[in-house]
Design a protein around this motif. Structure first.
Motif, PDB file in Angstrom:
ATOM      1  N   ALA A  58      48.775  40.882  78.458  1.00 48.17           N
ATOM      2  CA  ALA A  58      47.972  42.104  78.377  1.00 48.17           C
ATOM      3  C   ALA A  58      47.303  42.214  77.012  1.00 48.17           C
ATOM      4  O   ALA A  58      46.111  42.537  76.914  1.00 48.17           O
ATOM      5  N   SER A  59      48.037  41.934  75.965  1.00 47.64           N
ATOM      6  CA  SER A  59      47.473  41.975  74.611  1.00 47.64           C
ATOM      7  C   SER A  59      46.381  40.943  74.443  1.00 47.64           C
ATOM      8  O   SER A  59      45.323  41.223  73.867  1.00 47.64           O
ATOM      9  N   ARG A  60      46.617  39.753  74.957  1.00 39.84           N
ATOM     10  CA  ARG A  60      45.628  38.682  74.850  1.00 39.84           C
ATOM     11  C   ARG A  60      44.326  39.077  75.539  1.00 39.84           C
ATOM     12  O   ARG A  60      43.238  38.938  74.972  1.00 39.84           O
ATOM     13  N   VAL A  61      44.426  39.602  76.750  1.00 40.97           N
ATOM     14  CA  VAL A  61      43.235  39.996  77.505  1.00 40.97           C
ATOM     15  C   VAL A  61      42.488  41.115  76.780  1.00 40.97           C
ATOM     16  O   VAL A  61      41.278  41.032  76.564  1.00 40.97           O
ATOM     17  N   PHE A  62      43.212  42.157  76.399  1.00 38.20           N
ATOM     18  CA  PHE A  62      42.591  43.300  75.730  1.00 38.20           C
ATOM     19  C   PHE A  62      41.885  42.864  74.450  1.00 38.20           C
ATOM     20  O   PHE A  62      40.715  43.179  74.235  1.00 38.20           O
ATOM     21  N   LEU A  63      42.594  42.137  73.598  1.00 40.42           N
ATOM     22  CA  LEU A  63      42.039  41.776  72.295  1.00 40.42           C
ATOM     23  C   LEU A  63      40.896  40.775  72.410  1.00 40.42           C
ATOM     24  O   LEU A  63      39.939  40.835  71.638  1.00 40.42           O
ATOM     25  N   ARG A  64      40.974  39.900  73.386  1.00 39.26           N
ATOM     26  CA  ARG A  64      39.867  38.949  73.568  1.00 39.26           C
ATOM     27  C   ARG A  64      38.595  39.697  73.962  1.00 39.26           C
ATOM     28  O   ARG A  64      37.529  39.440  73.412  1.00 39.26           O
TER      29      ARG A  64
END
Length: 106
Positions: free
Chosen positions: A91-97
């Motif tokens: 979730a963090s990876r998707v959001f931050l990307r």
């Protein structure tokens, strides 16, 4: 009208939370969700150029927390077994990307 940084952050968090709820209820795609939230954050930061980094970090972290909570809720609904740590990481990876590149994940 002058507003303090702290009051602006609290107001923006309230707006972000309402938009987040709206997006979740309507099944808005991640890209549109994150970009709308980024627009709110950017607008708030424009009013506080000297504190921009602090304001952006505070609001981004708040929005990321909401995004991660919803991601985890969906993982629990969709999967019998899931790795909470891995789901939160994804979730963090998707959001931050999306937030950083302004490009759709797909």
């Amino acid at each position: 009208m002058n507003i303090s940084v702290d009051n602006a952050i609290e107001l923006s968090k309230s707006i972000i939370a309402e938009f987040h709820r709206y997006f979740v209820e309507r099944g808005v795609e991640n890209y549109d969700h994150v970009m709308a939230i980024k627009t709110i954050i950017t607008a708030t930061c424009r009013h506080f150029p000297d504190e921009r980094i602090e304001v952006e970090r505070n609001l981004r972290d708040y929005a990321l927390g909401l995004f991660r909570e919803e991601w985890l809720r969906l993982a629990k609904e969709d999967e019998d077994e899931y790795d909470e740590k891995e789901e939160l990481k994804e979730a963090s990876r998707v959001f931050l990307r999306i937030y950083k590149t302004e490009k759709d994940e797909q």
